[in-house]
Write an enzyme that holds these catalytic residues in place. Structure first.
Site, PDB file in Angstrom:
ATOM      1  N   ARG A  99      85.318  39.375  78.528  1.00 23.73           N
ATOM      2  CA  ARG A  99      83.897  39.321  78.863  1.00 23.73           C
ATOM      3  C   ARG A  99      83.223  40.623  78.416  1.00 23.73           C
ATOM      4  O   ARG A  99      83.821  41.709  78.463  1.00 23.73           O
ATOM      5  CB  ARG A  99      83.772  39.165  80.378  1.00 23.73           C
ATOM      6  CG  ARG A  99      82.365  39.004  80.925  1.00 23.73           C
ATOM      7  CD  ARG A  99      81.822  37.644  80.632  1.00 23.73           C
ATOM      8  NE  ARG A  99      80.677  37.309  81.498  1.00 23.73           N
ATOM      9  CZ  ARG A  99      79.646  36.599  81.084  1.00 23.73           C
ATOM     10  NH1 ARG A  99      79.583  36.181  79.830  1.00 23.73           N
ATOM     11  NH2 ARG A  99      78.664  36.289  81.909  1.00 23.73           N
ATOM     12  N   THR A 373      77.214  27.675  75.094  1.00 20.89           N
ATOM     13  CA  THR A 373      78.505  28.360  75.120  1.00 20.89           C
ATOM     14  C   THR A 373      79.401  27.496  74.248  1.00 20.89           C
ATOM     15  O   THR A 373      78.940  26.531  73.667  1.00 20.89           O
ATOM     16  CB  THR A 373      79.011  28.450  76.590  1.00 20.89           C
ATOM     17  OG1 THR A 373      78.042  29.163  77.351  1.00 20.89           O
ATOM     18  CG2 THR A 373      80.327  29.178  76.734  1.00 20.89           C
ATOM     19  N   ASN A 393      75.848  33.626  75.381  1.00 21.08           N
ATOM     20  CA  ASN A 393      74.955  33.310  76.487  1.00 21.08           C
ATOM     21  C   ASN A 393      73.946  32.256  76.047  1.00 21.08           C
ATOM     22  O   ASN A 393      74.241  31.078  76.119  1.00 21.08           O
ATOM     23  CB  ASN A 393      74.272  34.535  77.089  1.00 21.08           C
ATOM     24  CG  ASN A 393      73.807  34.251  78.520  1.00 21.08           C
ATOM     25  OD1 ASN A 393      74.341  33.371  79.190  1.00 21.08           O
ATOM     26  ND2 ASN A 393      72.819  34.986  78.992  1.00 21.08           N
ATOM     27  N   SER A 444      80.144  35.138  85.457  1.00 20.38           N
ATOM     28  CA  SER A 444      80.091  34.040  84.503  1.00 20.38           C
ATOM     29  C   SER A 444      80.384  32.716  85.199  1.00 20.38           C
ATOM     30  O   SER A 444      80.949  32.683  86.285  1.00 20.38           O
ATOM     31  CB  SER A 444      81.137  34.264  83.405  1.00 20.38           C
ATOM     32  OG  SER A 444      81.255  33.131  82.569  1.00 20.38           O
ATOM     33  N   GLY A 465      77.831  25.138  78.869  1.00 25.62           N
ATOM     34  CA  GLY A 465      76.793  24.595  79.729  1.00 25.62           C
ATOM     35  C   GLY A 465      76.298  25.495  80.832  1.00 25.62           C
ATOM     36  O   GLY A 465      75.737  25.006  81.814  1.00 25.62           O
TER      37      GLY A 465
END
Length: 561
Positions: A99, A373, A393, A444, A465
């Protein structure tokens, strides 16, 4: 079902080796072969090719992700980040958290104006919206589980970028829709910007991106986080109000975490822990739904949908209050997924009436959602399974292309709570747990998940999504395990979504009107939307027969070894 895109490219002097002839394959049944399901046929084929060359599922995972960075610029990326969940044939279970992180110069109130009002434009568009990218570090962290050298795994992506490929109708449409943002946020023109509209079959050649990939091929991780590419990223920051520095890039590190593992009706669910909310939400929703014996009902019946929606409502209220980067908060995962906590949470369930969201959390107004995504599901013939979800994003992230390097930067800073109580672009509310802090990973919803039966991979699943990701994975799993649907129906049946706030249940086209009417009589409200996610699923039965399904909602495609 196959969809094809054919285009011949001729010149007076030569025939170009461009990638213009490929099939979109929606479903494959096979045994003892590796399978890759991703958002683009050329990316799936790149992964399958690595397994044909002697690689395993992890080789395929790396090659597919690199290829998506070329052929699926809306979300495939080297300028973003993601999560990987892996289960190896020796029983090892692990996750890789690559991430993005907040740059060192970030501050809690960096997106507030002088009156304390949140400016979401700054957190969603332009250079200041970008977190430090983690994708390349994630690929290298995956490499220790692979068999082939990185030089081979990255080559298909280099070829695709250098030689060019024909874009699909959906990609052309999206590029055209976003052109005004590209023009606004790029001071140096990128290959994505044209005066004439993009159309299906146009060839996208990305020479700058090819050179960036070649530097990674030659110098490894340092070919991205140091040297020329890093300098190009920092130069791009200086063209606007960006704050990523050379030190931010050099100091980026992946986090390898223990997955969330829990039992659901005799199946072992392996999913992503914090800073993904997905694994916790999935555990909460599945466990709460099990208290009502969900398997007694039909898929998308009023009874089943009400049970699942009320589980979603309670889980998403917990998301807003408790979840964030585990290195910065008191991690309450074990409490949140415990039966004692969840049974108490479920006491307010009333089969005759909707539970007001105000009873499970503080009401805050919500905006409409928008999302993008991408997910990859992979198995190999050796019994390894990989689920990966990555993101920029929003569509094309921050809309900023790093000049000279050829890739989009993420707008992941918007996934922080830019002001407690102010929802992000997906409508998710955040509190203190997800406030902005230097070096922190933003919360997230990505939920890459592997379901094991008798210790062996049974379901590999995930989807894009935004905040709809956990609920889509949830539905996909219960569709197979509880409602006994085929993999194809499990993926392509109309989906629904509820996230505590707003109060409405979002439903796709084709969702049963009888279910909607029944639930409206119990005070539920509905919002009809075009699409929820693009699920990629592989199901392996007890005889070793595998079915891979690519979602019919996009250009998603399956490839076999």
């Amino acid at each position: 079902m196959k969809k094809s895109l054919f285009l011949l490219v001729f010149s007076a002097n030569a025939v170009f080796a461009q990638f213009t002839d490929f099939n979109i394959i929606k479903e494959i049944h096979t045994q003892n072969k590796g399978l890759v399901v991703s958002a683009h046929p050329l990316a799936s084929e790149a992964g399958a090719k690595m397994m044909k060359m002697g690689g395993n599922a992890f080789d395929a995972a790396i090659a597919t992700q690199y290829a998506l960075a070329v052929v699926y610029p809306q979300a495939g990326n080297i300028g973003g980040g993601g999560f990987l969940v892996g289960v190896k044939n020796n029983g090892e279970q692990f996750t890789i958290d690559f991430r993005e992180t907040a740059p060192a110069k970030t501050s809690r109130d960096m997106y507030l104006d002088k009156n304390g009002k949140a400016n979401t434009t700054l957190s969603q568009y332009g250079r200041l919206a970008a977190g430090v990218p983690g994708s390349i570090a994630g690929f290298y962290a995956t490499l220790k589980h692979a068999k082939l050298p990185m030089e081979k795994l990255i080559q298909p992506a280099i070829d695709l970028a250098e030689q060019g490929f024909a874009i699909t109708e959906k990609e052309a449409s999206l590029l055209n829709d976003q052109m005004k943002h590209f023009n606004e946020h790029n001071k140096i023109k990128s290959v994505f910007q044209k005066t004439e509209p993009w159309k299906q079959g146009d060839i996208l050649v990305q020479k700058d991106l090819a050179e960036t990939l070649k530097r990674i091929q030659k110098y490894g991780e340092k070919g991205f986080y140091e040297g020329k590419t890093a300098e190009l990223i920092v130069a791009e920051m200086k063209r606007g109000n960006g704050i990523i520095t050379l030190n931010d890039l050099k100091n980026y590190k992946v986090a390898e975490r223990k997955p969330i593992v829990f039992d659901y009706k005799g199946n072992e669910i392996v999913s992503m822990p914090l800073p993904s909310s997905g694994g916790i939400l999935l555990a909460q929703m599945l466990k709460m739904a099990s208290y009502e014996n969900l398997e007694k009902y039909q898929q998308n019946s009023a009874e089943a949908v009400q049970i699942m929606v009320e589980a979603e409502r309670r889980a998403y209220a917990d998301r807003a209050e408790f979840m964030g980067d585990p290195n910065f908060i008191d991690d309450k995962t074990q409490m949140l997924i415990s039966d004692s906590y969840l049974k108490n949470r479920w006491k307010s369930f009333n089969k005759n009436l909707a539970t007001p969201s105000s009873e499970v959390g503080k009401i805050i107004p919500q905006p409409k959602e928008s999302t993008e995504t991408t997910h990859i599901s992979i198995i190999d013939k050796e019994g390894n399974a990989v689920a990966i979800t990555t993101t920029l994003n929003g569509y094309y992230g921050s809309k900023v292309v790093v000049a000279g390097a050829g890739f989009f930067l993420n707008n992941e800073m918007d996934d922080f709570s830019i002001k407690p109580g102010v929802p992000n672009m997906f409508g998710a509310v955040g509190g203190e747990a997800n406030k902005i802090e230097p070096g922190k990973r933003m919360l997230s919803s990505m939920t890459p998940t592997i379901v094991l039966k008798n210790g062996k991979p049974y379901i590999v699943v995930g989807t894009p999504g935004g905040t709809t990701i956990p609920t889509s994975v949830y539905q996909s799993i219960v569709n197979v395990l509880d409602f006994k649907l085929s993999p194809n129906l499990s993926v392509n049946a109309p989906k629904f979504h509820h996230q505590w706030l707003p109060e409405t249940i979002a439903v796709e086209k084709g969702f049963p009107e009888t279910t909607i009417k029944d639930l409206e009589s119990k005070n539920y409200k509905f919002d009809r939307i075009t699409q929820i996610g693009k699920t990629e699923m592989i199901v392996i039965n007890e005889n070793g027969n595998a079915t891979a399904v690519a979602d019919g909602r996009g250009d998603d495609s399956v490839a076999a070894e």
